[in-house]
Design a protein around this motif. Structure first.
Motif, PDB file in Angstrom:
ATOM      1  N   TRP A  95       0.835  -1.192   0.000  1.00  0.00           N
ATOM      2  CA  TRP A  95       0.000   0.000   0.000  1.00  0.00           C
ATOM      3  C   TRP A  95       0.873   1.246   0.000  1.00  0.00           C
ATOM      4  O   TRP A  95       1.897   1.295   0.700  1.00  0.00           O
ATOM      5  N   ASP A  96       0.458   2.251  -0.771  1.00  0.00           N
ATOM      6  CA  ASP A  96       1.066   3.577  -0.702  1.00  0.00           C
ATOM      7  C   ASP A  96       0.400   4.304   0.459  1.00  0.00           C
ATOM      8  O   ASP A  96      -0.836   4.333   0.551  1.00  0.00           O
ATOM      9  N   VAL A  97       1.205   4.863   1.337  1.00  0.00           N
ATOM     10  CA  VAL A  97       0.712   5.527   2.545  1.00  0.00           C
ATOM     11  C   VAL A  97       1.085   6.997   2.469  1.00  0.00           C
ATOM     12  O   VAL A  97       2.263   7.338   2.375  1.00  0.00           O
ATOM     13  N   GLU A  98       0.078   7.867   2.491  1.00  0.00           N
ATOM     14  CA  GLU A  98       0.296   9.311   2.473  1.00  0.00           C
ATOM     15  C   GLU A  98       0.170   9.850   3.887  1.00  0.00           C
ATOM     16  O   GLU A  98      -0.879   9.721   4.513  1.00  0.00           O
ATOM     17  N   LEU A  99       1.241  10.449   4.375  1.00  0.00           N
ATOM     18  CA  LEU A  99       1.255  11.051   5.691  1.00  0.00           C
ATOM     19  C   LEU A  99       0.978  12.546   5.552  1.00  0.00           C
ATOM     20  O   LEU A  99       0.433  12.976   4.541  1.00  0.00           O
ATOM     21  N   ALA A 100       1.358  13.320   6.525  1.00  0.00           N
ATOM     22  CA  ALA A 100       1.132  14.772   6.507  1.00  0.00           C
ATOM     23  C   ALA A 100       2.349  15.494   5.923  1.00  0.00           C
ATOM     24  O   ALA A 100       3.411  14.902   5.760  1.00  0.00           O
ATOM     25  N   PRO A 101       2.214  16.794   5.642  1.00  0.00           N
ATOM     26  CA  PRO A 101       3.382  17.590   5.250  1.00  0.00           C
ATOM     27  C   PRO A 101       4.422  17.560   6.374  1.00  0.00           C
ATOM     28  O   PRO A 101       4.086  17.370   7.549  1.00  0.00           O
ATOM     29  N   TRP A 108       4.000  17.367  15.344  1.00  0.00           N
ATOM     30  CA  TRP A 108       3.612  16.180  16.131  1.00  0.00           C
ATOM     31  C   TRP A 108       4.837  15.474  16.710  1.00  0.00           C
ATOM     32  O   TRP A 108       4.691  14.530  17.477  1.00  0.00           O
ATOM     33  N   LYS A 109       6.029  15.876  16.294  1.00  0.00           N
ATOM     34  CA  LYS A 109       7.273  15.240  16.722  1.00  0.00           C
ATOM     35  C   LYS A 109       7.330  13.762  16.317  1.00  0.00           C
ATOM     36  O   LYS A 109       7.797  12.902  17.072  1.00  0.00           O
ATOM     37  N   VAL A 110       6.852  13.495  15.103  1.00  0.00           N
ATOM     38  CA  VAL A 110       6.927  12.135  14.563  1.00  0.00           C
ATOM     39  C   VAL A 110       8.369  11.886  14.148  1.00  0.00           C
ATOM     40  O   VAL A 110       8.915  12.644  13.349  1.00  0.00           O
ATOM     41  N   VAL A 137      -3.448   8.866   5.833  1.00  0.00           N
ATOM     42  CA  VAL A 137      -3.445   8.549   7.256  1.00  0.00           C
ATOM     43  C   VAL A 137      -4.113   9.629   8.096  1.00  0.00           C
ATOM     44  O   VAL A 137      -3.796  10.814   7.980  1.00  0.00           O
ATOM     45  N   GLU A 138      -5.028   9.185   8.937  1.00  0.00           N
ATOM     46  CA  GLU A 138      -5.652  10.037   9.948  1.00  0.00           C
ATOM     47  C   GLU A 138      -4.905   9.864  11.273  1.00  0.00           C
ATOM     48  O   GLU A 138      -4.528  10.836  11.908  1.00  0.00           O
ATOM     49  N   TYR A 139      -4.695   8.616  11.694  1.00  0.00           N
ATOM     50  CA  TYR A 139      -3.950   8.306  12.909  1.00  0.00           C
ATOM     51  C   TYR A 139      -2.849   7.309  12.589  1.00  0.00           C
ATOM     52  O   TYR A 139      -3.097   6.278  11.968  1.00  0.00           O
ATOM     53  N   LEU A 140      -1.648   7.635  13.029  1.00  0.00           N
ATOM     54  CA  LEU A 140      -0.470   6.808  12.816  1.00  0.00           C
ATOM     55  C   LEU A 140      -0.006   6.295  14.172  1.00  0.00           C
ATOM     56  O   LEU A 140       0.067   7.061  15.135  1.00  0.00           O
ATOM     57  N   LYS A 145       3.131   4.896  20.229  1.00  0.00           N
ATOM     58  CA  LYS A 145       2.637   6.268  20.320  1.00  0.00           C
ATOM     59  C   LYS A 145       1.698   6.563  19.158  1.00  0.00           C
ATOM     60  O   LYS A 145       1.912   6.105  18.045  1.00  0.00           O
ATOM     61  N   ALA A 146       0.647   7.326  19.433  1.00  0.00           N
ATOM     62  CA  ALA A 146      -0.340   7.684  18.418  1.00  0.00           C
ATOM     63  C   ALA A 146      -0.132   9.138  17.994  1.00  0.00           C
ATOM     64  O   ALA A 146       0.123  10.014  18.832  1.00  0.00           O
ATOM     65  N   TYR A 147      -0.264   9.384  16.690  1.00  0.00           N
ATOM     66  CA  TYR A 147      -0.151  10.720  16.125  1.00  0.00           C
ATOM     67  C   TYR A 147      -1.383  10.996  15.276  1.00  0.00           C
ATOM     68  O   TYR A 147      -1.776  10.157  14.469  1.00  0.00           O
ATOM     69  N   GLY A 148      -1.974  12.163  15.418  1.00  0.00           N
ATOM     70  CA  GLY A 148      -3.075  12.590  14.566  1.00  0.00           C
ATOM     71  C   GLY A 148      -2.506  13.430  13.443  1.00  0.00           C
ATOM     72  O   GLY A 148      -1.787  14.381  13.707  1.00  0.00           O
ATOM     73  N   LEU A 149      -2.827  13.093  12.193  1.00  0.00           N
ATOM     74  CA  LEU A 149      -2.139  13.770  11.097  1.00  0.00           C
ATOM     75  C   LEU A 149      -3.009  14.678  10.228  1.00  0.00           C
ATOM     76  O   LEU A 149      -2.525  15.311   9.324  1.00  0.00           O
ATOM     77  N   ARG A 150      -4.300  14.764  10.509  1.00  0.00           N
ATOM     78  CA  ARG A 150      -5.138  15.638   9.691  1.00  0.00           C
ATOM     79  C   ARG A 150      -4.790  17.105   9.917  1.00  0.00           C
ATOM     80  O   ARG A 150      -4.843  17.922   9.005  1.00  0.00           O
TER      81      ARG A 150
END
Length: 154
Positions: A95-101, A108-110, A137-140, A145-150
């Protein structure tokens, strides 16, 4: 991480531009759950991207709806999304996974994700699961640890 190229004529000169889409291209009524091993990474703008190898027999974890997710500046009902998440009906292993900018990933300190990392996520794919297997991705979930990316952290 296949990209579609569009040719644009500007002053008679063809220019290549990457196709880019917003959230509206994705079916936000049907959150999907994926987990697996990262096989490729593009840590750059317009958004970070991963290629994810999903194991056979993928199932939504029984505790997914009870996981704690961080508040975002956008109005997102994280608990509802996690409780509604399903595995995709298509059986693609990659799968291609699109994260945030990257600016949002930094907010978010990802940590920069490397090939070989194990991750899970809840996000959205195209309506009817058409086209290339892609998830926004909405939540990674990385290393517990959980990150919200919207949007940015609240």
């Amino acid at each position: 991480m296949k990209r579609r190229t569009i040719l644009i004529a500007a002053a008679g000169t063809p220019l290549a531009a990457l196709a880019h889409h917003g959230w509206s291209s994705f079916d936000q009524e049907r959150p999907i759950y994926l987990e697996g091993k990262v096989s490729a990474v593009r840590w750059q703008n317009p958004h970070a991207e991963l290629e994810l190898e999903v194991a056979e027999g993928l199932k939504v974890p029984a505790d997914l709806g009870a996981r704690q997710v961080p508040a975002q500046s956008a109005p997102v009902d994280g608990k509802m999304l996690l409780s509604k998440a399903v595995v995709p009906t298509r059986k693609d292993r990659k799968w291609d996974v699109e994260l945030a900018p990257l600016t949002r990933m930094d907010a978010w300190k990802v940590p920069q994700i490397k090939p070989g990392a194990q991750i899970s996520l809840v996000g959205f794919t195209f309506a009817g699961e058409k086209g290339t297997p892609t998830v926004r991705v909405e939540y990674l979930f990385v290393d517990g640890k959980a990150y919200g990316l919207r949007s940015s952290p609240a």
